[in-house]
Write a protein that holds these residues in place. Structure first.
Motif, PDB file in Angstrom:
ATOM      1  N   LEU A 146      26.171  49.596  45.812  1.00  0.00           N
ATOM      2  CA  LEU A 146      26.362  50.987  45.077  1.00  0.00           C
ATOM      3  C   LEU A 146      25.696  50.919  43.613  1.00  0.00           C
ATOM      4  O   LEU A 146      24.893  51.613  43.420  1.00  0.00           O
ATOM      5  N   LEU A 147      25.996  49.645  43.057  1.00  0.00           N
ATOM      6  CA  LEU A 147      25.165  49.468  41.802  1.00  0.00           C
ATOM      7  C   LEU A 147      23.750  49.467  41.747  1.00  0.00           C
ATOM      8  O   LEU A 147      23.106  49.987  40.845  1.00  0.00           O
ATOM      9  N   ALA A 148      23.282  49.061  42.978  1.00  0.00           N
ATOM     10  CA  ALA A 148      21.643  49.164  43.088  1.00  0.00           C
ATOM     11  C   ALA A 148      21.368  50.361  43.224  1.00  0.00           C
ATOM     12  O   ALA A 148      20.189  50.728  43.019  1.00  0.00           O
ATOM     13  N   SER A 149      22.077  51.484  44.010  1.00  0.00           N
ATOM     14  CA  SER A 149      21.722  52.793  44.147  1.00  0.00           C
ATOM     15  C   SER A 149      21.847  53.420  42.672  1.00  0.00           C
ATOM     16  O   SER A 149      20.868  54.533  42.547  1.00  0.00           O
ATOM     17  N   LEU A 150      22.233  52.829  41.696  1.00  0.00           N
ATOM     18  CA  LEU A 150      22.126  53.504  40.289  1.00  0.00           C
ATOM     19  C   LEU A 150      20.831  52.974  39.479  1.00  0.00           C
ATOM     20  O   LEU A 150      20.717  53.536  38.473  1.00  0.00           O
ATOM     21  N   GLY A 151      20.263  52.039  40.180  1.00  0.00           N
ATOM     22  CA  GLY A 151      19.158  51.552  39.596  1.00  0.00           C
ATOM     23  C   GLY A 151      19.523  50.490  38.640  1.00  0.00           C
ATOM     24  O   GLY A 151      18.373  50.133  37.858  1.00  0.00           O
ATOM     25  N   LEU A 152      20.598  49.794  38.669  1.00  0.00           N
ATOM     26  CA  LEU A 152      20.965  49.018  37.703  1.00  0.00           C
ATOM     27  C   LEU A 152      20.301  47.393  38.161  1.00  0.00           C
ATOM     28  O   LEU A 152      20.541  47.153  39.185  1.00  0.00           O
ATOM     29  N   GLY A 153      19.811  46.840  37.175  1.00  0.00           N
ATOM     30  CA  GLY A 153      19.225  45.521  37.714  1.00  0.00           C
ATOM     31  C   GLY A 153      19.900  44.343  37.329  1.00  0.00           C
ATOM     32  O   GLY A 153      19.856  43.002  38.037  1.00  0.00           O
ATOM     33  N   GLU A 154      20.823  44.540  36.374  1.00  0.00           N
ATOM     34  CA  GLU A 154      21.930  43.452  35.966  1.00  0.00           C
ATOM     35  C   GLU A 154      23.193  44.120  35.478  1.00  0.00           C
ATOM     36  O   GLU A 154      23.158  45.232  35.111  1.00  0.00           O
ATOM     37  N   VAL A 155      24.040  43.216  35.445  1.00  0.00           N
ATOM     38  CA  VAL A 155      25.603  43.959  34.764  1.00  0.00           C
ATOM     39  C   VAL A 155      26.244  42.720  34.128  1.00  0.00           C
ATOM     40  O   VAL A 155      25.941  41.491  34.266  1.00  0.00           O
ATOM     41  N   LEU A 156      27.077  43.303  33.379  1.00  0.00           N
ATOM     42  CA  LEU A 156      27.913  42.315  32.397  1.00  0.00           C
ATOM     43  C   LEU A 156      29.213  41.881  33.159  1.00  0.00           C
ATOM     44  O   LEU A 156      30.047  42.664  33.588  1.00  0.00           O
ATOM     45  N   CYS A 157      29.050  40.652  33.459  1.00  0.00           N
ATOM     46  CA  CYS A 157      30.490  39.822  34.103  1.00  0.00           C
ATOM     47  C   CYS A 157      31.071  38.850  33.341  1.00  0.00           C
ATOM     48  O   CYS A 157      30.321  38.159  32.427  1.00  0.00           O
ATOM     49  N   GLN A 158      32.034  38.586  33.862  1.00  0.00           N
ATOM     50  CA  GLN A 158      32.818  37.448  33.345  1.00  0.00           C
ATOM     51  C   GLN A 158      32.018  35.963  33.849  1.00  0.00           C
ATOM     52  O   GLN A 158      31.804  35.996  34.979  1.00  0.00           O
ATOM     53  N   LYS A 159      31.913  35.073  33.037  1.00  0.00           N
ATOM     54  CA  LYS A 159      31.378  34.036  33.571  1.00  0.00           C
ATOM     55  C   LYS A 159      32.475  33.220  34.568  1.00  0.00           C
ATOM     56  O   LYS A 159      33.672  33.030  34.290  1.00  0.00           O
ATOM     57  N   PRO A 160      31.900  32.399  35.700  1.00  0.00           N
ATOM     58  CA  PRO A 160      33.117  32.048  36.545  1.00  0.00           C
ATOM     59  C   PRO A 160      33.787  30.880  35.792  1.00  0.00           C
ATOM     60  O   PRO A 160      33.262  30.444  34.884  1.00  0.00           O
ATOM     61  N   LEU A 161      35.036  30.841  36.237  1.00  0.00           N
ATOM     62  CA  LEU A 161      35.829  29.760  35.823  1.00  0.00           C
ATOM     63  C   LEU A 161      35.473  28.371  36.430  1.00  0.00           C
ATOM     64  O   LEU A 161      34.880  28.250  37.612  1.00  0.00           O
ATOM     65  N   LYS A 162      35.569  27.336  35.721  1.00  0.00           N
ATOM     66  CA  LYS A 162      35.211  26.095  36.004  1.00  0.00           C
ATOM     67  C   LYS A 162      36.738  25.406  36.300  1.00  0.00           C
ATOM     68  O   LYS A 162      37.240  25.173  35.412  1.00  0.00           O
ATOM     69  N   VAL A 163      36.637  25.165  37.777  1.00  0.00           N
ATOM     70  CA  VAL A 163      38.094  24.725  38.059  1.00  0.00           C
ATOM     71  C   VAL A 163      37.978  23.096  38.445  1.00  0.00           C
ATOM     72  O   VAL A 163      36.957  22.818  39.207  1.00  0.00           O
ATOM     73  N   GLY A 164      38.686  22.119  37.846  1.00  0.00           N
ATOM     74  CA  GLY A 164      38.752  20.909  38.375  1.00  0.00           C
ATOM     75  C   GLY A 164      39.661  20.471  39.360  1.00  0.00           C
ATOM     76  O   GLY A 164      41.073  20.802  39.002  1.00  0.00           O
ATOM     77  N   LEU A 165      39.332  19.879  40.313  1.00  0.00           N
ATOM     78  CA  LEU A 165      40.342  19.466  41.826  1.00  0.00           C
ATOM     79  C   LEU A 165      40.227  17.957  41.655  1.00  0.00           C
ATOM     80  O   LEU A 165      39.301  17.214  41.448  1.00  0.00           O
ATOM     81  N   VAL A 166      41.617  17.609  41.584  1.00  0.00           N
ATOM     82  CA  VAL A 166      41.834  16.093  41.796  1.00  0.00           C
ATOM     83  C   VAL A 166      43.249  15.985  42.654  1.00  0.00           C
ATOM     84  O   VAL A 166      43.910  16.754  42.830  1.00  0.00           O
ATOM     85  N   SER A 167      43.138  14.987  43.500  1.00  0.00           N
ATOM     86  CA  SER A 167      43.861  14.478  44.359  1.00  0.00           C
ATOM     87  C   SER A 167      44.334  13.234  44.013  1.00  0.00           C
ATOM     88  O   SER A 167      43.954  12.264  43.634  1.00  0.00           O
ATOM     89  N   THR A 168      46.124  13.011  44.327  1.00  0.00           N
ATOM     90  CA  THR A 168      46.477  11.587  43.933  1.00  0.00           C
ATOM     91  C   THR A 168      47.039  11.062  45.352  1.00  0.00           C
ATOM     92  O   THR A 168      47.229  11.627  46.157  1.00  0.00           O
ATOM     93  N   GLY A 169      47.003   9.581  45.325  1.00  0.00           N
ATOM     94  CA  GLY A 169      47.347   9.011  46.555  1.00  0.00           C
ATOM     95  C   GLY A 169      46.626   7.742  46.699  1.00  0.00           C
ATOM     96  O   GLY A 169      45.316   8.033  47.026  1.00  0.00           O
ATOM     97  N   ASN A 170      47.176   6.715  46.881  1.00  0.00           N
ATOM     98  CA  ASN A 170      46.498   5.361  47.472  1.00  0.00           C
ATOM     99  C   ASN A 170      45.988   5.594  48.968  1.00  0.00           C
ATOM    100  O   ASN A 170      45.111   4.658  49.365  1.00  0.00           O
ATOM    101  N   GLU A 171      46.625   6.445  49.568  1.00  0.00           N
ATOM    102  CA  GLU A 171      46.450   6.443  50.933  1.00  0.00           C
ATOM    103  C   GLU A 171      45.181   7.333  51.225  1.00  0.00           C
ATOM    104  O   GLU A 171      44.934   7.304  52.426  1.00  0.00           O
ATOM    105  N   LEU A 172      44.640   8.025  50.399  1.00  0.00           N
ATOM    106  CA  LEU A 172      43.453   9.001  50.521  1.00  0.00           C
ATOM    107  C   LEU A 172      42.002   8.333  50.900  1.00  0.00           C
ATOM    108  O   LEU A 172      41.662   7.544  49.866  1.00  0.00           O
ATOM    109  N   LEU A 173      41.502   8.898  51.609  1.00  0.00           N
ATOM    110  CA  LEU A 173      39.844   8.579  51.835  1.00  0.00           C
ATOM    111  C   LEU A 173      39.162   9.966  51.694  1.00  0.00           C
ATOM    112  O   LEU A 173      39.807  11.058  52.056  1.00  0.00           O
ATOM    113  N   ARG A 174      38.045   9.491  51.472  1.00  0.00           N
ATOM    114  CA  ARG A 174      37.067  10.709  51.497  1.00  0.00           C
ATOM    115  C   ARG A 174      36.693  11.002  52.737  1.00  0.00           C
ATOM    116  O   ARG A 174      36.082  10.080  53.579  1.00  0.00           O
TER     117      ARG A 174
END
Length: 411
Positions: free
Chosen positions: A168-196
């Motif tokens: 729909l935005l393309a149909s308006l002729g817009l080439g770009e839009v102002l958006c929030q920057k993506p959140l940077k989420v840090g993931l970590v797990s705990t536990g001596n038992e864990l393997l990748r």
């Protein structure tokens, strides 16, 4: 003295009240804007479609001419293809027209090609058309502005862009839009038992499914994900690593180490290097849940069992992350459906049961997955959604329950 369990809805509201609105935005090309969140209202500066156009292949006429003629035969004055700028239609004439082509200013009705007979009139040397049916004024015309009108608000700030929104935005002729920057989420797990996953399996170890499931959920929502090495069951290391993650990310999600066992150090680490706001929920699965802040960044300490991770992320973490992006609130899709099972009342916790749909139409029922252990990850893959049982409610066969289908992450 044990802390009382916090009801899920109360915990969600408490978390959201501590989440700040976003303030980081940038321009993104349409091709890079999928799943991003608009940082401003978008208005149209044009009508869509920009002019009356044909919805069919056929001919176009001025409807009033049809009544003036003694016959249904019109001379063909021109051919109009999509993209052409048409000339005015001569009186008592028709033009061949193709789907999407702009109508002449003095034409208003399209007759489909299957309702026409074309022939060459040798006496006049003109191509002609006979209209085989009585036309309806304005038929098969897509009027200017039928979809979007110039000046209309198309999307509000906070809208998370779906593929159709980008179209729909393309149909308006817009080439770009102002958006929030993506959140940077840090993931970590705990536990001596864990393997990748991919590492050699060893006795006494299990593969880290939580971090990869969360990473997939977050990527699906359009977040940037940083995955950190597994934390050993050690207080000092937990404190140090959580502080380091907070310096690199907008928020932190951990799994495991939030219960009351001798090797559970996440809650203790949060209390010493950050701020603890919520602990222990009236939810099953997912009771040992922690929320707080480290270095001013939201911290979510999820349980170690994978189903509890999925449930708490879906109903507590996801709404908070969306609020951090300024996503407009929307209702969760859910249905009331009868249970094809019975369960005893849980007097202290609201339950989220994995269920599958059975039957169809008015005969559709919820079938309970046999093993409801929070460690049975296959229950999420082999079921259709979650049935919610409020605290203190006994479920009997035929009772209606709130059913939320997967994915429970739609916004």
């Amino acid at each position: 003295m044990k802390a009382s369990l916090i009801p899920v809805d109360e915990a969600r509201e408490a978390i959201l009240s501590r989440i700040e609105a976003p303030n980081k935005s940038a321009k993104y090309s349409l091709i890079d804007s999928l799943n991003k969140v608009l940082a401003e209202d978008v208005y149209s500066n044009t009508d869509i479609p920009p002019a009356d156009n044909s919805a069919m292949d056929g001919i176009v006429i001025n409807f009033s001419d049809f009544h003036k003629l003694d016959s249904r035969i019109f001379e063909i004055s021109s051919v109009i293809q999509a993209g052409d700028v048409p000339e005015n239609l001569p009186v008592s004439c028709a033009s061949r027209i193709y789907t999407g082509a702009v109508l002449p200013e003095n034409a208003d009705t399209v007759i489909p090609v299957e309702d026409c007979r074309f022939f060459f009139d040798e006496s006049s040397g003109q191509e002609c058309v006979e209209i085989l049916v009585k036309p309806v004024e304005g038929n098969h015309v897509r009027p200017r502005g039928q979809d979007i009108k110039s000046g209309q608000k198309v999307f509000s700030r906070g809208n998370r862009l779906k593929p159709q929104d980008i179209g729909l935005l393309a149909s308006l002729g817009l080439g770009e839009v102002l958006c929030q920057k993506p959140l940077k989420v840090g993931l970590v797990s705990t536990g001596n038992e864990l393997l990748r996953p991919g590492e050699e399996n060893k006795a006494g170890k299990i593969f880290n499914s939580n971090q990869f499931m969360l990473s997939a959920l977050l990527h699906e929502l359009g977040f940037e994900v940083l995955m950190f090495d597994v934390l050993a069951d050690d207080l000092k290391q937990t404190q140090s690593v959580l502080l380091d993650i907070a310096k690199q990310c907008d928020c932190i999600i951990s799994t495991g180490g939030v219960s009351v066992g001798g090797a559970d150090f996440v809650k203790q680490a949060l209390e010493t290097v950050g701020e603890l706001a919520i602990w222990r929920l009236a939810i099953k699965p997912g009771k040992p849940f922690v929320f707080g802040r480290i270095e001013g960044k939201p911290f979510f300490g999820l349980p170690g069992n994978p189903v509890a991770v999925f449930v708490t992320f879906s109903f507590l973490v996801k709404p908070a992350l969306f609020k951090m992006l300024g996503v407009a609130e929307s209702k969760q899709m859910e249905f009331l459906l009868p249970a094809d099972f019975s369960v005893k009342a849980n007097k202290t916790r609201q339950e989220y049961l994995r269920v599958s749909l059975e039957g169809s139409g008015e005969n559709q029922k919820l079938r309970l997955f046999e093993n409801q252990s929070s460690g049975v990850l296959s229950s999420l893959s082999y079921s259709d959604g979650l049935a919610i049982v409020p605290i203190g409610v006994e479920v009997k066969n035929g009772d209606k329950l709130r059913f939320i289908p997967y994915p429970v992450l739609n916004n």
